[in-house]
Design an enzyme around this catalytic site. Structure first.
Site, PDB file in Angstrom:
ATOM      1  N   LYS A 190       0.863  -1.195   0.000  1.00 16.84           N
ATOM      2  CA  LYS A 190       0.000   0.000   0.000  1.00 16.84           C
ATOM      3  C   LYS A 190       0.889   1.231   0.000  1.00 16.84           C
ATOM      4  O   LYS A 190       2.038   1.170   0.415  1.00 16.84           O
ATOM      5  CB  LYS A 190      -0.866   0.019   1.265  1.00 16.84           C
ATOM      6  CG  LYS A 190      -2.102   0.876   1.146  1.00 16.84           C
ATOM      7  CD  LYS A 190      -3.221   0.089   0.516  1.00 16.84           C
ATOM      8  CE  LYS A 190      -4.455   0.914   0.270  1.00 16.84           C
ATOM      9  NZ  LYS A 190      -5.584   0.041  -0.107  1.00 16.84           N
ATOM     10  N   ASP A 196      -7.076   4.229  -4.372  1.00 18.54           N
ATOM     11  CA  ASP A 196      -7.710   4.112  -3.048  1.00 18.54           C
ATOM     12  C   ASP A 196      -8.313   5.497  -2.799  1.00 18.54           C
ATOM     13  O   ASP A 196      -8.575   6.222  -3.787  1.00 18.54           O
ATOM     14  CB  ASP A 196      -6.672   3.712  -1.978  1.00 18.54           C
ATOM     15  CG  ASP A 196      -7.310   3.262  -0.664  1.00 18.54           C
ATOM     16  OD1 ASP A 196      -7.731   2.107  -0.571  1.00 18.54           O
ATOM     17  OD2 ASP A 196      -7.434   4.080   0.277  1.00 18.54           O
TER      18      ASP A 196
END
Ligand code: NDP
Ligand code: 2IT
Length: 445
Positions: free
Chosen positions: A126, A166
């Site tokens: 991430k 995201d």
């Protein structure tokens, strides 16, 4: 609690003192592993937990960019390659002022098990930046993305680390990031990003995948007790990518979505939210959800309120972490809610989950229920690698299959270990086992 798990938890707490979100995510996973550790002593002998809990690499970097008025800004960028046991690091990028190492680390950790649950060859990662896209011009967003990529491109590669979107990062940002990567590397390496626009090699149905997948999971879960979405009333928090397509699929399958939100407040529309209005406000105008009230008579905007106060059968937290607490759950239960399904990552606080489970409501954890997004990202990588382009319905059918299989895996482990209806347990065990077995198979690396 098993003494090995207790020791690892305590070491993890000491090593990550100012990272409450990361510790929350670790606690939730390890809390489910007692029976697994007891029946597989090799996990302790080979220090598997310790190896999974420590990120393989963490990169932090400075981003300098210039706004339209010529002012220079400095932001901080992050990318964590948490675990590449099952495949290249895979996970989104978040642009939001709240992004820090703790946020990125909890998201990357969750991603390991989510990606494992998909059954596809993707590891967990991430990244993001504490950049606030709100109110920025298109040119400013482009310059920020290009500056971000100047440092990040060194670490990426279609078989190394593959980012996607995201919060605050959608197809527009992916286009700018991918364009800069292409310019810097002098290569058209399309599988290095997913969530690309279709004309840049993106997969059809990727935009819809997370929200649709969440609803497919909810459907499978309700079906275990002969219930369906038909005729149910739902509330969905957020009004971004996940929320919009969650609400769309709910509506298509016969439920009525009566409330959505953003960080300014919630809209309530007793006749059912008009999603074309929301899409036009959010995807085209990049406006606030408060504007909805002006377009749809009978609806009302509630500033600084969330959606949990409105009567519903189903609740879908699709905005951000820890957005649904114990008090909200009490309200939902009081209003007759029967299921809470996480479209966002870790949106429900631990004490809220405890209350939900004590009342035997259906509860679908994000790492299982929102895995459809990353699953279709992996399908995008497959299409890019084989120079193919699949139809929307091909991808959607594969997505439905994957979500059903994730649901069934969760159910299998919750039944096997006599924790019926405990999808948190089932998801963590199913996700963990696949990673743990592969870590063991590599030897010490
Ligand atoms: P978007 O940026 O498209 O939308 C985010 C939405 O959540 C917006 O409505 C935003 O409101 C709201 N929101 C964000 N942060 C906060 C906050 N701190 N407080 C209140 N509201 C907030 O993001 P996504 O829809 O992509 O992501 C939503 C969630 O889903 C995240 O948890 C993400 O990690 C998760 N997720 C996303 C996937 C994807 O494929 N995109 C896949 C799996 C999970 P505002 O505009 O006011 O900030
Ligand atoms: O949280 C997530 O799963 C995502 N943001 C999507 C990740 C991806 O690589 O598609």
């Amino acid at each position: 609690m098993n003494p090995y798990i207790k020791r690892v938890l305590s070491e993890t707490e000491n090593r990550n003192v100012s990272q409450p979100l990361f510790l929350q995510a670790v606690n939730e996973v390890l809390d489910c592993l007692d029976p697994i550790i007891e029946e597989t002593p090799d996990i302790e002998v080979c220090s598997i937990l310790e190896r999974i809990i420590e990120p393989e690499r963490q990169v932090m970097f400075r981003i300098c960019w210039t706004d339209d008025a010529g002012k220079i800004h400095v932001n901080r960028g992050y990318r964590i390659g948490f675990n590449s046991t099952l495949g290249p690091y895979k996970g989104g990028l978040r642009f939001h002022p709240s992004v820090n190492l703790d946020v990125v680390k909890f998201l990357a950790f969750e991603q390991i098990f989510k990606n494992s649950l998909t059954g596809l060859p993707i590891g967990g990662g991430k990244g993001g930046a504490n950049f606030d896209p709100k109110g920025k011009s298109d040119a400013e967003i482009m310059r920020f993305c290009q500056a971000f990529m100047i440092e990040l491109h060194h670490f990426l590669g279609e078989d190394k680390d593959v980012p996607a979107g995201d919060i605050g990062v959608g197809p527009r940002e992916i286009g700018y990031l991918f364009g800069q990567y292409k310019r810097l590397t002098k290569r058209f390496e399309s599988g290095v990003f997913t969530g690309k626009n279709a004309n840049l090699g993106g997969s059809l149905a990727r935009i819809e995948a997370t929200g649709f997948g969440t609803v497919y999971f909810a459907n499978a879960m309700l079906a275990t007790e002969d219930q369906s979405l038909e005729g149910k009333t739902a509330v969905v928090s957020g009004s971004g990518n996940v929320a919009i397509y969650c609400a769309k699929k709910l509506t298509e399958l016969g439920a009525k979505v009566v409330a959505m939100s953003d960080s300014d407040g919630a809209i309530h529309d007793p006749f059912g939210i008009d999603l074309e209005v929301v899409r036009s406000l959010k995807e085209i105008d990049r406006a606030r959800i408060s504007e909805y009230e002006k377009h749809v008579t009978g609806s009302k905007f509630y500033p600084d309120e969330n959606v949990w106060q409105f009567k519903c059968d189903l609740a879908f937290p699709c905005a951000t972490q820890n957005e649904l607490d114990k008090k909200d759950v009490k309200t939902l239960i009081g209003n007759g809610c029967v299921a809470i399904v996480e479209g966002a990552n870790m949106p429900t606080t631990p004490s809220a989950i405890e209350l939900i489970q004590s009342k035997e409501l259906f509860f679908a954890p994000g790492k299982a229920a929102n895995a459809g997004g990353v699953a279709v990202s992996a399908l995008e990588m497959q299409q890019n690698a084989s120079l193919q382009k699949w139809s929307f319905s091909d991808v959607d059918q594969k997505l439905q299959k994957i979500m059903t299989s994730i649901h069934d895996d969760c159910q299998h482990y919750s039944q096997k270990y006599k924790r019926p209806k405990d999808y948190v347990f089932g998801a963590n065990v199913a996700g963990f086992l696949r990673v743990a077995e592969a870590v063991h198979a590599y030897g010490v690396i």
